[in-house]
Each structure stands twice: as C-alpha cells, then as structure tokens.
Design an enzyme around this catalytic site. Sequence first.
Site, PDB file in Angstrom:
ATOM      1  N   LYS A  11       0.837  -1.193   0.000  1.00 14.83           N
ATOM      2  CA  LYS A  11       0.000   0.000   0.000  1.00 14.83           C
ATOM      3  C   LYS A  11       0.882   1.257   0.000  1.00 14.83           C
ATOM      4  O   LYS A  11       2.103   1.173   0.221  1.00 14.83           O
ATOM      5  CB  LYS A  11      -0.923  -0.040   1.220  1.00 14.83           C
ATOM      6  CG  LYS A  11      -1.920  -1.219   1.191  1.00 14.83           C
ATOM      7  CD  LYS A  11      -2.740  -1.272   2.461  1.00 14.83           C
ATOM      8  CE  LYS A  11      -3.798  -2.371   2.408  1.00 14.83           C
ATOM      9  NZ  LYS A  11      -4.615  -2.402   3.642  1.00 14.83           N
ATOM     10  N   TYR A  51     -12.420  -3.521  -3.213  1.00 15.63           N
ATOM     11  CA  TYR A  51     -12.957  -3.603  -1.846  1.00 15.63           C
ATOM     12  C   TYR A  51     -14.479  -3.614  -1.858  1.00 15.63           C
ATOM     13  O   TYR A  51     -15.111  -3.023  -0.967  1.00 15.63           O
ATOM     14  CB  TYR A  51     -12.445  -2.419  -1.017  1.00 15.63           C
ATOM     15  CG  TYR A  51     -11.002  -2.550  -0.549  1.00 15.63           C
ATOM     16  CD1 TYR A  51     -10.559  -3.683   0.146  1.00 15.63           C
ATOM     17  CD2 TYR A  51     -10.085  -1.526  -0.756  1.00 15.63           C
ATOM     18  CE1 TYR A  51      -9.248  -3.791   0.593  1.00 15.63           C
ATOM     19  CE2 TYR A  51      -8.764  -1.627  -0.296  1.00 15.63           C
ATOM     20  CZ  TYR A  51      -8.354  -2.759   0.373  1.00 15.63           C
ATOM     21  OH  TYR A  51      -7.065  -2.873   0.839  1.00 15.63           O
ATOM     22  N   ARG A  87      -1.243 -14.794   3.570  1.00 16.70           N
ATOM     23  CA  ARG A  87      -1.939 -14.158   4.696  1.00 16.70           C
ATOM     24  C   ARG A  87      -1.170 -14.368   5.995  1.00 16.70           C
ATOM     25  O   ARG A  87      -1.164 -13.497   6.868  1.00 16.70           O
ATOM     26  CB  ARG A  87      -3.364 -14.715   4.825  1.00 16.70           C
ATOM     27  CG  ARG A  87      -4.278 -14.376   3.653  1.00 16.70           C
ATOM     28  CD  ARG A  87      -4.763 -12.961   3.643  1.00 16.70           C
ATOM     29  NE  ARG A  87      -5.616 -12.630   4.764  1.00 16.70           N
ATOM     30  CZ  ARG A  87      -6.370 -11.535   4.835  1.00 16.70           C
ATOM     31  NH1 ARG A  87      -6.392 -10.670   3.831  1.00 16.70           N
ATOM     32  NH2 ARG A  87      -7.091 -11.280   5.893  1.00 16.70           N
ATOM     33  N   HIS A 117      -1.609  -5.447   1.379  1.00  9.97           N
ATOM     34  CA  HIS A 117      -2.835  -6.192   1.094  1.00  9.97           C
ATOM     35  C   HIS A 117      -2.475  -7.584   0.603  1.00  9.97           C
ATOM     36  O   HIS A 117      -1.504  -7.749  -0.141  1.00  9.97           O
ATOM     37  CB  HIS A 117      -3.662  -5.495  -0.001  1.00  9.97           C
ATOM     38  CG  HIS A 117      -4.728  -6.391  -0.555  1.00  9.97           C
ATOM     39  ND1 HIS A 117      -5.956  -6.528   0.051  1.00  9.97           N
ATOM     40  CD2 HIS A 117      -4.726  -7.243  -1.617  1.00  9.97           C
ATOM     41  CE1 HIS A 117      -6.677  -7.422  -0.624  1.00  9.97           C
ATOM     42  NE2 HIS A 117      -5.948  -7.865  -1.640  1.00  9.97           N
ATOM     43  N   GLU A 128      -8.953 -10.386  -7.984  1.00 11.62           N
ATOM     44  CA  GLU A 128      -8.041  -9.247  -7.798  1.00 11.62           C
ATOM     45  C   GLU A 128      -6.937  -9.228  -8.852  1.00 11.62           C
ATOM     46  O   GLU A 128      -6.583  -8.158  -9.365  1.00 11.62           O
ATOM     47  CB  GLU A 128      -7.459  -9.286  -6.382  1.00 11.62           C
ATOM     48  CG  GLU A 128      -8.534  -8.997  -5.330  1.00 11.62           C
ATOM     49  CD  GLU A 128      -8.112  -9.321  -3.902  1.00 11.62           C
ATOM     50  OE1 GLU A 128      -6.928  -9.663  -3.679  1.00 11.62           O
ATOM     51  OE2 GLU A 128      -8.976  -9.236  -3.002  1.00 11.62           O
TER      52      GLU A 128
HETATM   53  P1  GDP Z   1      -7.405  -7.367   5.173  1.00 12.34           P
HETATM   54  O1  GDP Z   1      -7.929  -8.415   4.227  1.00 12.34           O
HETATM   55  O2  GDP Z   1      -6.601  -7.960   6.299  1.00 12.34           O
HETATM   56  O3  GDP Z   1      -6.638  -6.265   4.486  1.00 12.34           O
HETATM   57  O4  GDP Z   1      -8.669  -6.691   5.897  1.00 12.34           O
HETATM   58  P2  GDP Z   1     -10.128  -6.311   5.314  1.00 12.34           P
HETATM   59  O5  GDP Z   1     -10.325  -6.904   3.968  1.00 12.34           O
HETATM   60  O6  GDP Z   1     -11.115  -6.615   6.375  1.00 12.34           O
HETATM   61  O7  GDP Z   1     -10.037  -4.722   5.208  1.00 12.34           O
HETATM   62  C1  GDP Z   1      -9.346  -4.109   4.150  1.00 12.34           C
HETATM   63  C2  GDP Z   1      -8.517  -2.968   4.694  1.00 12.34           C
HETATM   64  O8  GDP Z   1      -9.390  -1.989   5.243  1.00 12.34           O
HETATM   65  C3  GDP Z   1      -7.586  -3.339   5.856  1.00 12.34           C
HETATM   66  O9  GDP Z   1      -6.349  -3.877   5.441  1.00 12.34           O
HETATM   67  C4  GDP Z   1      -7.413  -2.010   6.539  1.00 12.34           C
HETATM   68  O10 GDP Z   1      -6.442  -1.180   5.884  1.00 12.34           O
HETATM   69  C5  GDP Z   1      -8.787  -1.383   6.378  1.00 12.34           C
HETATM   70  N1  GDP Z   1      -9.619  -1.654   7.554  1.00 12.34           N
HETATM   71  C6  GDP Z   1     -10.257  -2.803   7.875  1.00 12.34           C
HETATM   72  N2  GDP Z   1     -10.937  -2.673   9.024  1.00 12.34           N
HETATM   73  C7  GDP Z   1     -10.724  -1.396   9.435  1.00 12.34           C
HETATM   74  C8  GDP Z   1     -11.157  -0.634  10.571  1.00 12.34           C
HETATM   75  O11 GDP Z   1     -11.903  -1.123  11.426  1.00 12.34           O
HETATM   76  N3  GDP Z   1     -10.709   0.650  10.642  1.00 12.34           N
HETATM   77  C9  GDP Z   1      -9.894   1.202   9.697  1.00 12.34           C
HETATM   78  N4  GDP Z   1      -9.494   2.478   9.842  1.00 12.34           N
HETATM   79  N5  GDP Z   1      -9.471   0.529   8.621  1.00 12.34           N
HETATM   80  C10 GDP Z   1      -9.881  -0.750   8.494  1.00 12.34           C
HETATM   81 MG    MG Z   2      -9.399  -8.305   2.756  1.00 13.06          MG
END
Ligand code: GDP
Ligand code: MG
Length: 153
Positions: A11, A51, A87, A117, A128
């Site tokens: 990122k 997303y 992951r 990511h 993706e």
């Molecule tokens: P990942 O797959 O581990 O990246 O997580 P997710 O797919 O759930 O969320 C995508 C991205 O959104 C995360 O990597 C974070 O950068 C952001 N994100 C997720 N949950 C939160 C949250 O509760 N607060 C904030 N500020 N960012 C979040």
């Molecule tokens: Mg994710």
Amino acid sequence: MSTERTFIAVKPDGVQRGIFPEILRRFQNKGFKLVGIKLTLANESLLREHYSDLQSKPFFPSLLSYMLSGPILATVWEGKDVVKQGRVLLGATNPLQSAPGTIRGDFALDMGRNIIHGSDSVESAEKEISLWFKKEELVEYKPTLHGWIYEVN
Ligand code: GDP
Ligand code: MG
C-alpha cells in the site's frame, strides 16, 4: 507443480516508507515465485471493485483516500498454498494483533496504515489479479531454484 496465485499489494505507506524491498524479500525467501509486478496509482473505480465487500463500512471513505494517497506496488506470487501462506506472512488486519515476525506485526501500528494487502481466498485472488493486471503482464517461467524448493517437480 502448484500454480496457485495470490495478489499482494504494498500500500502507499509501505512504498513511501521504503518497506517494499523487505516485503518482496520475505515472499522470495519463503520460496514463492514472482510472476507480476508494477508500481501503479489506483483509481476510485478500481478500488470500489477491489474492496466491494467493504463499501458499507464506516471506514470505507478513509480506506479509499489511504489507497489513493500514493503509488501502490502491485504483485502476483505463485506457489504451493500461496494464498493462505501469504496471509500468514502478512499477519492480522490490525497490526496491534499481528504477531512479531509477520509483516504487519513488524512494521505497522494502525489498521488504516497496515502497509500491505493480500488476497483472502483463491476466488478473491483470481478476481483481484484480473482487476489489477492484464494477462500479458503475468510471466510464466520455471525458476532455476525450483528443485531446491519443491521435493516433487
Ligand atoms: P485485510 O484483508 O486484512 O486487508 O482486511 P479487510 O479486507 O477486512 O479490510 C481491508 C482494509 O481496510 C484493511 O487492510 C485495513 O487497511 C482497512 N480496515 C479494515 N478494518 C478497518 C477498521 O476497522 N478501521 C480502519 N481504519 N481501517 C480498516
Ligand atoms: Mg481483505
């Protein structure tokens, strides 16, 4: 030979902080094969697709501006169980809950600045990869170290 692929993106904070070489090194060291790489600027429509499952979340607008704040290093890696293993290398979404030794555990503090990511399933990896890369940008080759990484060729 496994052809499972995953999408890993450094990122904007990971690029600006110069952490991306360390990230590439960790995937390379584990034995994964780099099949696509480019420094790119995202745009809003691509991010809304990428997303799409998070559009209704309260943090979505800040996630969008975070991901639009600078260049992203988009990569595709190939290898045995690479989606799940990727992951594991990343660590938990919340860096405060990521174990030391993981990328987020070693280099980040905030969820909104978690530097990397990684696709969360084989299906999302396929989605993706096709979103971020054209077919001709992905390279097929057999690394010379293949037999030193895999028992069965
Ligand atoms: P990942 O797959 O581990 O990246 O997580 P997710 O797919 O759930 O969320 C995508 C991205 O959104 C995360 O990597 C974070 O950068 C952001 N994100 C997720 N949950 C939160 C949250 O509760 N607060 C904030 N500020 N960012 C979040
Ligand atoms: Mg994710």
